[in-house]
Design an enzyme around this catalytic site. Sequence first.
Site, PDB file in Angstrom:
ATOM      1  N   HIS A  43      34.334  38.895  40.288  1.00  0.00           N
ATOM      2  CA  HIS A  43      34.412  39.082  38.833  1.00  0.00           C
ATOM      3  C   HIS A  43      35.223  37.970  38.202  1.00  0.00           C
ATOM      4  O   HIS A  43      35.978  37.266  38.865  1.00  0.00           O
ATOM      5  CB  HIS A  43      35.083  40.433  38.510  1.00  0.00           C
ATOM      6  CG  HIS A  43      36.551  40.428  38.864  1.00  0.00           C
ATOM      7  ND1 HIS A  43      37.016  40.605  40.162  1.00  0.00           N
ATOM      8  CD2 HIS A  43      37.643  40.229  38.102  1.00  0.00           C
ATOM      9  CE1 HIS A  43      38.326  40.522  40.172  1.00  0.00           C
ATOM     10  NE2 HIS A  43      38.744  40.291  38.951  1.00  0.00           N
ATOM     11  N   ASP A  85      38.054  37.829  35.094  1.00  0.00           N
ATOM     12  CA  ASP A  85      38.843  38.762  34.287  1.00  0.00           C
ATOM     13  C   ASP A  85      38.386  38.654  32.836  1.00  0.00           C
ATOM     14  O   ASP A  85      38.355  37.546  32.297  1.00  0.00           O
ATOM     15  CB  ASP A  85      40.338  38.417  34.374  1.00  0.00           C
ATOM     16  CG  ASP A  85      40.892  38.657  35.777  1.00  0.00           C
ATOM     17  OD1 ASP A  85      41.978  38.119  36.072  1.00  0.00           O
ATOM     18  OD2 ASP A  85      40.219  39.357  36.568  1.00  0.00           O
ATOM     19  N   ARG A 142      47.953  46.002  51.284  1.00  0.00           N
ATOM     20  CA  ARG A 142      48.282  44.884  50.400  1.00  0.00           C
ATOM     21  C   ARG A 142      48.610  45.437  49.020  1.00  0.00           C
ATOM     22  O   ARG A 142      47.900  46.327  48.535  1.00  0.00           O
ATOM     23  CB  ARG A 142      47.126  43.877  50.314  1.00  0.00           C
ATOM     24  CG  ARG A 142      47.397  42.720  49.368  1.00  0.00           C
ATOM     25  CD  ARG A 142      46.335  41.651  49.466  1.00  0.00           C
ATOM     26  NE  ARG A 142      46.622  40.525  48.588  1.00  0.00           N
ATOM     27  CZ  ARG A 142      46.031  40.340  47.405  1.00  0.00           C
ATOM     28  NH1 ARG A 142      45.113  41.206  46.994  1.00  0.00           N
ATOM     29  NH2 ARG A 142      46.347  39.299  46.655  1.00  0.00           N
ATOM     30  N   HIS A 166      36.407  35.496  41.065  1.00  0.00           N
ATOM     31  CA  HIS A 166      37.324  35.731  42.188  1.00  0.00           C
ATOM     32  C   HIS A 166      37.105  37.144  42.706  1.00  0.00           C
ATOM     33  O   HIS A 166      36.422  37.947  42.066  1.00  0.00           O
ATOM     34  CB  HIS A 166      38.783  35.495  41.776  1.00  0.00           C
ATOM     35  CG  HIS A 166      39.243  36.297  40.606  1.00  0.00           C
ATOM     36  ND1 HIS A 166      38.878  35.998  39.297  1.00  0.00           N
ATOM     37  CD2 HIS A 166      40.021  37.389  40.537  1.00  0.00           C
ATOM     38  CE1 HIS A 166      39.442  36.881  38.481  1.00  0.00           C
ATOM     39  NE2 HIS A 166      40.141  37.731  39.197  1.00  0.00           N
TER      40      HIS A 166
HETATM   41  C1  LIG Z   1      40.218  44.732  31.049  1.00  0.00           C
HETATM   42  C2  LIG Z   1      40.176  44.980  32.350  1.00  0.00           C
HETATM   43  C3  LIG Z   1      39.024  45.559  33.062  1.00  0.00           C
HETATM   44  C4  LIG Z   1      39.463  45.464  34.540  1.00  0.00           C
HETATM   45  C5  LIG Z   1      40.962  45.594  34.458  1.00  0.00           C
HETATM   46  C6  LIG Z   1      41.277  44.670  33.311  1.00  0.00           C
HETATM   47  C7  LIG Z   1      41.121  43.209  33.794  1.00  0.00           C
HETATM   48  C8  LIG Z   1      40.286  43.086  35.062  1.00  0.00           C
HETATM   49  C9  LIG Z   1      39.092  44.064  35.079  1.00  0.00           C
HETATM   50  C10 LIG Z   1      38.500  44.349  36.482  1.00  0.00           C
HETATM   51  C11 LIG Z   1      39.625  44.427  37.534  1.00  0.00           C
HETATM   52  C12 LIG Z   1      37.474  43.284  36.940  1.00  0.00           C
HETATM   53  C13 LIG Z   1      36.733  43.772  38.205  1.00  0.00           C
HETATM   54  C14 LIG Z   1      36.020  45.096  37.950  1.00  0.00           C
HETATM   55  C15 LIG Z   1      36.979  46.217  37.464  1.00  0.00           C
HETATM   56  C16 LIG Z   1      36.105  47.426  37.091  1.00  0.00           C
HETATM   57  C17 LIG Z   1      37.888  46.670  38.619  1.00  0.00           C
HETATM   58  O1  LIG Z   1      37.527  46.464  39.798  1.00  0.00           O
HETATM   59  O2  LIG Z   1      38.949  47.245  38.347  1.00  0.00           O
HETATM   60  C18 LIG Z   1      37.750  45.682  36.229  1.00  0.00           C
HETATM   61  C19 LIG Z   1      38.825  46.502  35.514  1.00  0.00           C
HETATM   62  C20 LIG Z   1      38.313  47.752  34.801  1.00  0.00           C
HETATM   63  O3  LIG Z   1      37.247  47.707  34.128  1.00  0.00           O
HETATM   64  O4  LIG Z   1      39.016  48.772  34.946  1.00  0.00           O
HETATM   65  O1  LIG Z   2      45.013  41.970  43.529  1.00  0.00           O
HETATM   66  C1  LIG Z   2      44.580  40.795  43.471  1.00  0.00           C
HETATM   67  O2  LIG Z   2      44.844  39.917  44.312  1.00  0.00           O
HETATM   68  C2  LIG Z   2      43.677  40.402  42.307  1.00  0.00           C
HETATM   69  C3  LIG Z   2      43.194  41.606  41.537  1.00  0.00           C
HETATM   70  C4  LIG Z   2      42.252  41.179  40.423  1.00  0.00           C
HETATM   71  O3  LIG Z   2      41.597  40.140  40.465  1.00  0.00           O
HETATM   72  C5  LIG Z   2      42.108  42.048  39.241  1.00  0.00           C
HETATM   73  O4  LIG Z   2      42.620  43.197  39.284  1.00  0.00           O
HETATM   74  O5  LIG Z   2      41.466  41.554  38.259  1.00  0.00           O
HETATM   75 FE   LIG Z   3      40.736  39.691  38.530  1.00  0.00          FE
END
Ligand SMILES: C=C1C[C@]23C[C@H]1CC[C@H]2[C@]1(C)CCC[C@@](C)(C(=O)O)[C@H]1[C@@H]3C(=O)O
Ligand SMILES: O=C(O)CCC(=O)C(=O)O
Ligand SMILES: [Fe+2]
Length: 375
Positions: free
Chosen positions: A233, A235, A299, A289
Site C-alpha cells: 500500500h 499511505d 514485532r 510498501h
Molecule cells: C488513514 C489510514 C488508513 C490506514 C491507516 C491510516 C494510514 C495507513 C492506512 C493503511 C495502514 C494502509 C494499508 C491498509 C490498511 C487498511 C491497513 O492495513 O491498516 C490501512 C489503514 C486503514 O484503513 O485502517
Molecule cells: O509497521 C510498519 O513497519 C509499517 C506499517 C505501515 O506501513 C502502516 O501502518 O501504514
Molecule cells: Fe504504511
Amino acid sequence: MASETAILPSESRTFFNDSWAKLLDVPSEFVWPGGGENRPNVPELEVPHIDLKAFLSGDPQTIETLCTQVNEACKKHGFFMIVNHGVDADLVVQAESLINEFFTLPMEEKMRAERVFPSPWGYASSFLGRFHSALPWKETFTLSYSAEPNRRSIEEYVDKVLGQNYKRFGTTFQEYSEAMSNVCLVLTELLGLSLGVGRKYFRDFYEDNESLIRLNYYPPCQRPDLALGVGPHCDPTSLTILHQDLVGGLQVFVDDQWYAVSPKQGAFVVNIGDTFTAITNGVYNSCLHRVVVNEKVVRRTIAFFLTPNGKKVVVPPKELITEENPRRYPDFTWATFLEFTQKHYRSDENTLEVFTKLVEEEKNQQELKENNDAI
Ligand SMILES: C=C1C[C@]23C[C@H]1CC[C@H]2[C@]1(C)CCC[C@@](C)(C(=O)O)[C@H]1[C@@H]3C(=O)O
Ligand SMILES: O=C(O)CCC(=O)C(=O)O
Ligand SMILES: [Fe+2]
C-alpha cells in the site's frame, strides 16, 4: 482491490479469540496473493539519514545539503530516516513497552476499546468485520491526535474507553504524539525548502493538524511466506513517522523490487503519503510498501500519520503548478479522502488515482446538473 465489508464467518471470530501463537498454519483468510515467495531476504534500501539538529542549526550549507538529500529521496521513493530528532529516548522506550502491555491483555479487555467501523479509532484485530480476505497478520490500536492548543484528545479518549487504570497509557501516547507533531512541523519546513517553496507553505497548512497514531503488533507467524503484517500500500496520509523495534519487517517497492528498511536505534523512518503527493502536485511520491512477518518474534511499531485539519482543502503551492507540470489532483479535504479509505476503498497502490477519478466524476456530474438546472 476493492474493499469487502462482509462480516467475517462466525468461526473466524472464534479464531481471533485464540492466541495467535497456537496457530500452526495460516487460515485461508490470511493468505495474500503472490504468497510463497521468499519474502525476508531482500536487499537494504539506501536511504539518507537526515540530521534534524543540523537542519535546525541554520547553517546554509548544511541546509542545502539536507535539502538535496531529501529532494532526491522523495522524488525516487519517498522514504528517508531522521536522526538527532530531539524526541526523548525514554518516551520512546516507554511507548514501546506499553505496546506489549496493551496487546498482551485478554481479548475481552482489548475489546473494550474496539474500533467500531467505519471509525478509524480504537482496537482492531485484522479488521474484524471489515475485510474477509487477505487479512493483515496484526493487531492495531489507532488514536486521534489534535494539535489544537490545550486539547489532550488522546488522554481524553483513553480515559473514556479504558478508564483510570490506563492513565499512563493515555499520557504517554499524548506526549509521544505531541513530540511527533512537532517533528512533523520541522519536516514540513525542510520539505518546503527542498522544493523551493519556502518554510511556511506546508508548515502553515499542517500547524493545526488532526493526526492519527497507530500502534502495530505483529505476532509471530508459522508461514511468513503466505501471510503479511500489512499488504502492499501507499499511505493515504501526508507524512508517516515510524518507530520500529529492532525486529525488522518493513519493505519498500522500488524499481520493481522489494527492499528492506531495517531498524536503526534512535532513528525514525519517514515516508511521504498520498496527500503529500497531492499537495506537491506529484513532485514528491508516496511509495508502495508492506510489512513481512516472521516465525519467531513479535514485532512492534508505532506509526504517526500526519494529516491536516479535515476541513482544509489540499492545494499545491503555485510554484509547483507549471506548464510542464499542470495541476494533477483536484481540490479535496482530508476528511473526504479518509472517509473514502474507511468506507469505500481498501488503501493500496492506487488509492489516490482511484479517489481522484471519483472526485473528478462527481465534479463533472455536479457541473452537468447545474447546467441543466440553469436551462
Ligand atoms: C488513514 C489510514 C488508513 C490506514 C491507516 C491510516 C494510514 C495507513 C492506512 C493503511 C495502514 C494502509 C494499508 C491498509 C490498511 C487498511 C491497513 O492495513 O491498516 C490501512 C489503514 C486503514 O484503513 O485502517
Ligand atoms: O509497521 C510498519 O513497519 C509499517 C506499517 C505501515 O506501513 C502502516 O501502518 O501504514
Ligand atoms: Fe504504511
